[in-house]
Design an enzyme around this catalytic site. Structure first.
Site, mmCIF file in Angstrom:
data_model
loop_
_atom_site.group_PDB
_atom_site.id
_atom_site.type_symbol
_atom_site.label_atom_id
_atom_site.label_comp_id
_atom_site.label_asym_id
_atom_site.label_seq_id
_atom_site.Cartn_x
_atom_site.Cartn_y
_atom_site.Cartn_z
ATOM 1 N N GLY A 36 0.746 -1.199 0.060
ATOM 2 C CA GLY A 36 -0.149 -0.183 0.071
ATOM 3 C C GLY A 36 0.817 1.287 -0.207
ATOM 4 O O GLY A 36 0.625 2.184 -0.675
ATOM 5 N N HIS A 37 1.796 1.112 0.931
ATOM 6 C CA HIS A 37 2.631 2.365 0.804
ATOM 7 C C HIS A 37 3.400 2.661 -0.341
ATOM 8 O O HIS A 37 3.692 3.640 -0.975
ATOM 9 C CB HIS A 37 3.774 2.250 2.048
ATOM 10 C CG HIS A 37 3.083 2.193 3.364
ATOM 11 N ND1 HIS A 37 3.465 1.212 4.259
ATOM 12 C CD2 HIS A 37 2.664 3.209 4.217
ATOM 13 C CE1 HIS A 37 2.674 1.260 5.199
ATOM 14 N NE2 HIS A 37 2.311 2.730 5.284
ATOM 15 N N SER A 186 -0.130 -2.077 8.157
ATOM 16 C CA SER A 186 1.078 -2.712 9.164
ATOM 17 C C SER A 186 0.811 -3.304 10.315
ATOM 18 O O SER A 186 1.613 -4.297 10.827
ATOM 19 C CB SER A 186 1.901 -1.411 9.582
ATOM 20 O OG SER A 186 2.456 -0.568 8.566
#
Length: 276
Positions: A36-37, A186
Site C-alpha cells: 500500500g505504501h 502494518s
C-alpha cells in the site's frame, strides 16, 4: 536513494531539485512499509520528477504508550523497498528533530476531526494534523499523497491544508487490498492465523451496507445489521460502523457518501471504508 535525518538536509536536497526546475511528491509514512505504501510512492513518481518518502513514528498520534512501543520499526527493510522502486529521498528524523525542546504548538481540526476515529481515539487527529503540517512545511512539495484507507485522516489533512493556505496539493490514492479484500495495514501482521481468516469479513460487510443503502435501505438499519454480522464473526469490540458524508464526515446528504468502520479482532484494531 539518499537518507537524511534533519530538516536542514531535507530542505537543502529539495532546494537543489527546485533550482533545477524539478517537481516533488511527498509520501509521509510511519514505516513498516507494505505494498500500500509503495503504491503511493509509485503514484508520486508518476506525478512528479522527484519523490520523497518520510519515516517517522509520531508519538503524538498514539493514545496508548503500549501501542506506540509495539509499533514496528523496520527502517533498514523499508529503505531497501523504497530504493527498489526508485524513491529519491527518505527523510527519517528522530523525535527531537520533529519536536525539539520547547515545542508548544498543536494543530487541531474541529468538527471533522472529532467524529469516528476522533471520538474513539481522543487527540489522535491533533497528532496527525500537527506532524503532517510540519512535514508539508518542511518539504513544501508540489503534491503530498495519502492512502484512502485512512479516509477520515485524508479529509482532515485536506481541511487544514486549505484552512492554513499550505501551497501543496493533497491527493488520495486507492486502498490496496489482499486478494480476499482485507485492506493492507502494518497492523495485519499482528493477526493470529485464525483471526486473519476472519478479517476479510470487515470489507465484505461494508460492501453489503453500501449496496443496501444505494438500493434505498435505511442507513441506520443497514449499519445495525452490519454490527450484528461483525459481532457474530468474532469482532469485539466494534468502535463504529457508519454511513457518513464523504467530505465532512457528518450525516449523509445529497453528496457522495462513505461507509466506514473500525473494529477489533483478536486484540488488533482494523479500520476500513468504501464509497457509499
Amino acid at each position: 536513494m539518499r537518507i537524511v535525518r534533519t530538516v536542514a538536509d531535507l530542505r537543502e536536497t529539495i532546494g537543489g531539485w527546485r533550482a533545477a526546475g524539478e517537481t516533488v511528491a511527498l509520501i509521509p509514512t510511519m514505516g513498516a512499509l507494505h505494498e500500500g505504501h509503495l503504491s503511493l510512492v509509485r503514484l508520486g513518481r508518476d506525478r512528479c520528477r522527484r519523490t520523497v518518502a518520510t519515516l517517522f513514528v509520531n508519538p503524538k498520534q498514539f493514545n496508548q504508550a503500549s501501542d506506540l512501543a509495539a509499533y514496528p520499526r523496520t527502517e533498514e527493510s523499508d529503505a531497501e523497498k523504497l530504493t527498489s522502486i526508485g524513491c529519491d529521498l527518505l527523510f527519517a528524523p528522530d523525535a527531537a528533530e520533529m519536536y525539539p525542546p520547547g515545542f508548544a504548538t498543536n494543530v487541531s481540526v474541529r468538527g471533522i476531526g472529532d467524529e469516528l476515529e476522533g471520538a474513539a481515539r481522543p487527540g489522535h487527529f491533533d497528532g496527525v494534523a500537527t506532524v503532517v503540517s510540519k512535514l508539508l512545511l518542511q518539504a513544501l512539495p508540489d503534491v503530498a499523497i495519502f492512502g484512502e484507507k485512512d479516509w477520515q485522516q485524508l479529509q482532515v489533512i485536506k481541511r487544514f491544508a486549505a484552512d492554513l493556505n499550505i501551497p501543496v496539493t493533497i491527493e488520495g490514492a486507492p486502498t490496496v487490498r489482499d486478494a480476499d479484500g482485507l485492506a493492507l495495514s502494518s497492523r495485519n501482521v499482528r493477526l493470529m492465523p485464525a483471526n486473519r481468516s476472519k478479517a476479510p469479513l470487515l470489507h465484505a460487510v461494508l460492501q453489503r451496507v453500501a449496496v443496501a443503502v444505494r438500493a434505498g435501505a435505511d442507513p441506520v438499519e443497514a449499519v445495525q445489521g452490519a454490527r450484528r454480522e461483525l459481532a457474530a464473526g468474532g469482532f469485539d469490540p466494534i468502535d463504529y460502523v457508519e454511513v457518513r458524508d464523504g467530505t465532512t464526515l457528518g450525516p449523509p446528504g445529497a453528496g457522495p457518501r462513505r461507509v466506514l468502520a473500525a473494529a477489533w479482532l483478536g486484540g488488533v484494531r482494523l479500520i476500513d471504508n468504501i464509497p457509499g
